[in-house]
Write a protein that holds these residues in place. Structure first.
Motif, PDB file in Angstrom:
ATOM      1  N   THR A 189      41.413  54.689 -19.579  1.00 35.76           N
ATOM      2  CA  THR A 189      40.873  56.188 -19.327  1.00 35.76           C
ATOM      3  C   THR A 189      40.103  56.218 -18.223  1.00 35.76           C
ATOM      4  OG1 THR A 189      40.332  56.664 -21.830  1.00 35.76           O
ATOM      5  CG2 THR A 189      39.363  57.835 -20.365  1.00 35.76           C
ATOM      6  N   LEU A 190      40.383  57.473 -17.421  1.00 34.23           N
ATOM      7  CA  LEU A 190      39.771  57.583 -16.084  1.00 34.23           C
ATOM      8  C   LEU A 190      38.908  58.945 -16.185  1.00 34.23           C
ATOM      9  CD1 LEU A 190      39.818  57.312 -12.955  1.00 34.23           C
ATOM     10  CD2 LEU A 190      41.657  59.121 -12.951  1.00 34.23           C
ATOM     11  N   MET A 191      37.698  58.643 -15.810  1.00 34.91           N
ATOM     12  CA  MET A 191      36.807  59.701 -15.797  1.00 34.91           C
ATOM     13  C   MET A 191      36.610  60.223 -14.362  1.00 34.91           C
ATOM     14  SD  MET A 191      34.405  61.832 -17.307  1.00 34.91           S
ATOM     15  CE  MET A 191      33.366  62.951 -16.533  1.00 34.91           C
ATOM     16  N   VAL A 192      36.553  61.792 -14.374  1.00 35.18           N
ATOM     17  CA  VAL A 192      36.780  62.349 -13.032  1.00 35.18           C
ATOM     18  C   VAL A 192      35.478  63.233 -12.943  1.00 35.18           C
ATOM     19  CG1 VAL A 192      37.965  63.900 -11.570  1.00 35.18           C
ATOM     20  CG2 VAL A 192      39.316  62.427 -12.967  1.00 35.18           C
ATOM     21  N   GLY A 193      34.715  63.118 -12.195  1.00 32.05           N
ATOM     22  CA  GLY A 193      33.538  64.064 -12.033  1.00 32.05           C
ATOM     23  C   GLY A 193      32.847  64.265 -10.731  1.00 32.05           C
ATOM     24  N   ASP A 194      31.890  65.150 -10.578  1.00 36.54           N
ATOM     25  CA  ASP A 194      31.400  65.171  -9.202  1.00 36.54           C
ATOM     26  C   ASP A 194      29.833  64.710  -9.287  1.00 36.54           C
ATOM     27  OD1 ASP A 194      29.132  67.949  -9.419  1.00 36.54           O
ATOM     28  OD2 ASP A 194      30.438  67.397 -11.072  1.00 36.54           O
ATOM     29  N   ASP A 195      29.230  64.105 -10.137  1.00 35.42           N
ATOM     30  CA  ASP A 195      27.961  63.618 -10.041  1.00 35.42           C
ATOM     31  C   ASP A 195      28.216  61.780 -10.310  1.00 35.42           C
ATOM     32  OD1 ASP A 195      25.543  62.672 -11.040  1.00 35.42           O
ATOM     33  OD2 ASP A 195      24.932  64.683 -11.787  1.00 35.42           O
ATOM     34  N   ARG A 196      27.627  61.303  -9.287  1.00 37.82           N
ATOM     35  CA  ARG A 196      27.670  59.877  -9.470  1.00 37.82           C
ATOM     36  C   ARG A 196      26.990  59.122 -10.524  1.00 37.82           C
ATOM     37  NH1 ARG A 196      30.936  57.513  -5.478  1.00 37.82           N
ATOM     38  NH2 ARG A 196      31.715  59.260  -3.948  1.00 37.82           N
ATOM     39  N   ARG A 197      25.911  59.719 -10.799  1.00 37.37           N
ATOM     40  CA  ARG A 197      24.914  59.100 -11.854  1.00 37.37           C
ATOM     41  C   ARG A 197      25.426  59.480 -13.159  1.00 37.37           C
ATOM     42  NH1 ARG A 197      21.009  61.013 -14.967  1.00 37.37           N
ATOM     43  NH2 ARG A 197      19.564  59.335 -15.647  1.00 37.37           N
ATOM     44  N   HIS A 210      36.453  58.437 -10.958  1.00 35.23           N
ATOM     45  CA  HIS A 210      36.758  59.089  -9.793  1.00 35.23           C
ATOM     46  C   HIS A 210      36.026  60.228  -9.490  1.00 35.23           C
ATOM     47  CE1 HIS A 210      39.379  60.387  -6.375  1.00 35.23           C
ATOM     48  NE2 HIS A 210      39.549  61.658  -6.942  1.00 35.23           N
ATOM     49  N   PHE A 211      35.445  60.493  -8.145  1.00 38.74           N
ATOM     50  CA  PHE A 211      34.761  61.371  -8.010  1.00 38.74           C
ATOM     51  C   PHE A 211      35.366  62.535  -7.038  1.00 38.74           C
ATOM     52  CE2 PHE A 211      31.749  57.734  -8.736  1.00 38.74           C
ATOM     53  CZ  PHE A 211      31.039  58.216  -9.731  1.00 38.74           C
ATOM     54  N   VAL A 212      35.123  63.651  -7.242  1.00 35.85           N
ATOM     55  CA  VAL A 212      35.208  64.951  -6.453  1.00 35.85           C
ATOM     56  C   VAL A 212      33.879  65.489  -5.737  1.00 35.85           C
ATOM     57  CG1 VAL A 212      37.420  65.262  -7.680  1.00 35.85           C
ATOM     58  CG2 VAL A 212      35.392  66.638  -8.346  1.00 35.85           C
ATOM     59  N   ASP A 213      34.280  66.233  -4.848  1.00 34.03           N
ATOM     60  CA  ASP A 213      33.191  66.936  -4.063  1.00 34.03           C
ATOM     61  C   ASP A 213      32.642  68.070  -4.751  1.00 34.03           C
ATOM     62  OD1 ASP A 213      32.824  64.836  -1.984  1.00 34.03           O
ATOM     63  OD2 ASP A 213      34.502  65.685  -0.708  1.00 34.03           O
ATOM     64  N   HIS A 214      31.337  68.453  -5.152  1.00 34.66           N
ATOM     65  CA  HIS A 214      30.919  69.593  -5.573  1.00 34.66           C
ATOM     66  C   HIS A 214      30.843  70.753  -4.210  1.00 34.66           C
ATOM     67  CE1 HIS A 214      28.352  71.627  -8.721  1.00 34.66           C
ATOM     68  NE2 HIS A 214      28.590  72.532  -7.850  1.00 34.66           N
ATOM     69  N   LEU A 215      31.851  71.323  -4.212  1.00 30.89           N
ATOM     70  CA  LEU A 215      32.076  72.411  -3.239  1.00 30.89           C
ATOM     71  C   LEU A 215      32.557  73.764  -3.725  1.00 30.89           C
ATOM     72  CD1 LEU A 215      34.131  70.370  -0.520  1.00 30.89           C
ATOM     73  CD2 LEU A 215      31.471  70.952  -0.452  1.00 30.89           C
ATOM     74  N   PRO A 216      32.275  74.856  -3.003  1.00 29.26           N
ATOM     75  CA  PRO A 216      32.831  76.136  -3.499  1.00 29.26           C
ATOM     76  C   PRO A 216      34.501  76.129  -3.610  1.00 29.26           C
ATOM     77  CG  PRO A 216      31.188  76.564  -1.996  1.00 29.26           C
ATOM     78  CD  PRO A 216      31.200  75.266  -1.984  1.00 29.26           C
ATOM     79  N   ALA A 217      34.681  76.536  -4.501  1.00 24.67           N
ATOM     80  CA  ALA A 217      36.346  76.378  -4.825  1.00 24.67           C
ATOM     81  C   ALA A 217      37.262  76.795  -3.470  1.00 24.67           C
ATOM     82  CB  ALA A 217      36.661  77.477  -5.950  1.00 24.67           C
ATOM     83  N   PRO A 218      36.838  77.635  -2.637  1.00 22.86           N
ATOM     84  CA  PRO A 218      37.805  77.728  -1.477  1.00 22.86           C
ATOM     85  C   PRO A 218      37.675  76.655  -0.584  1.00 22.86           C
ATOM     86  CG  PRO A 218      36.616  79.937  -1.919  1.00 22.86           C
ATOM     87  CD  PRO A 218      35.942  78.954  -2.939  1.00 22.86           C
TER      88      PRO A 218
END
Length: 232
Positions: A189-197, A210-218
């Motif tokens: 399983t892969l967990m994808v989120g924006d909060d490293r903690r 895997h982490f993504v950046d918490h940014l406005p959608a555009p």
């Protein structure tokens, strides 16, 4: 690791909440409460500063002692979630005291959320590949209507929400429940989120992360697409 299931966080990962100004404006309109434009903008800035919008900016200053303890466990029940955020919002005076609850109600409306531009594409591609998809979120309310309203519900096989279980990320028990709901072992399983903690807690269970950046959608048009490369 052969990925057989992908877990996604909700806010800041698949969806983005509206701006604080839009949030306040919508609540004022629904309640038919007028507020001069300069005051509206100032009030929105104050609400953002204290962290009143769920899914928005975190508090930029220490919380009052009466709220600090509640804040730490806010996602463990619907009542605690509402109490924490309405309590924070009440630090900012509003023209009608009922607006604090109206603001909380507004943030649960599907119209308050926008999917990231590539969310439908990535979820759909995973489904076509036979990869199980779940959503695991620290939250105090049922987010499934948001997915239905934006057409993403058909791609999601399970929702594991903290308030339903009295457990919040990074507690590995919530990720274990999500893997069980998908019928996929943590190591697959892969967990994808924006909060490293919070989202990073899945690693302790054996999941990939895997982490993504918490940014406005555009500002994040294709932040989810690397997931497809990771799945292979």
């Amino acid at each position: 690791m052969a990925i057989k299931g992908v877990l996604f966080d909700f806010s800041g990962t698949l969806f983005r909440i509206e701006s604080t100004e839009s949030w306040l404006r919508a609540a004022l309109t629904a309640a038919e409460v007028p507020l001069p434009e300069p005051e509206l903008i100032r009030t929105a800035e104050e609400l953002e500063s204290v962290g009143a919008l769920p899914g928005g900016a975190l508090p930029s200053q220490p919380l009052p002692a009466r709220l600090a303890e509640l804040w730490e466990v806010r996602d463990r029940s619907a009542a605690q979630h509402r109490a924490a955020y309405t309590g924070i919002a009440r630090q900012v005076p509003l023209p009608d005291p009922r607006l604090h609850d109206a603001l909380y109600d507004r943030h649960m409306a599907p119209a308050a959320w926008s999917p990231y531009p590539d969310a439908a594409e990535v979820l759909g591609a995973l489904r076509e590949r036979g990869v199980a998809v779940g959503v695991v979120s620290n939250i105090g309310w049922d987010l499934r209507p948001v997915f239905r309203a934006h057409g993403l519900a058909p791609h999601v096989g399970a929702y594991v929400l903290s308030y339903k279980h009295g457990i919040q990320k990074p507690d590995t028990r919530l990720f274990a429940l999500a893997c069980e709901a998908l019928g996929v072992a943590p190591q697959d399983t892969l967990m994808v989120g924006d909060d490293r903690r919070a989202d990073g807690g899945a690693a302790a269970l054996g999941c990939g992360v895997h982490f993504v950046d918490h940014l406005p959608a555009p500002e994040r048009p294709d932040g989810l697409r690397p997931v497809l490369e990771l799945v292979g």
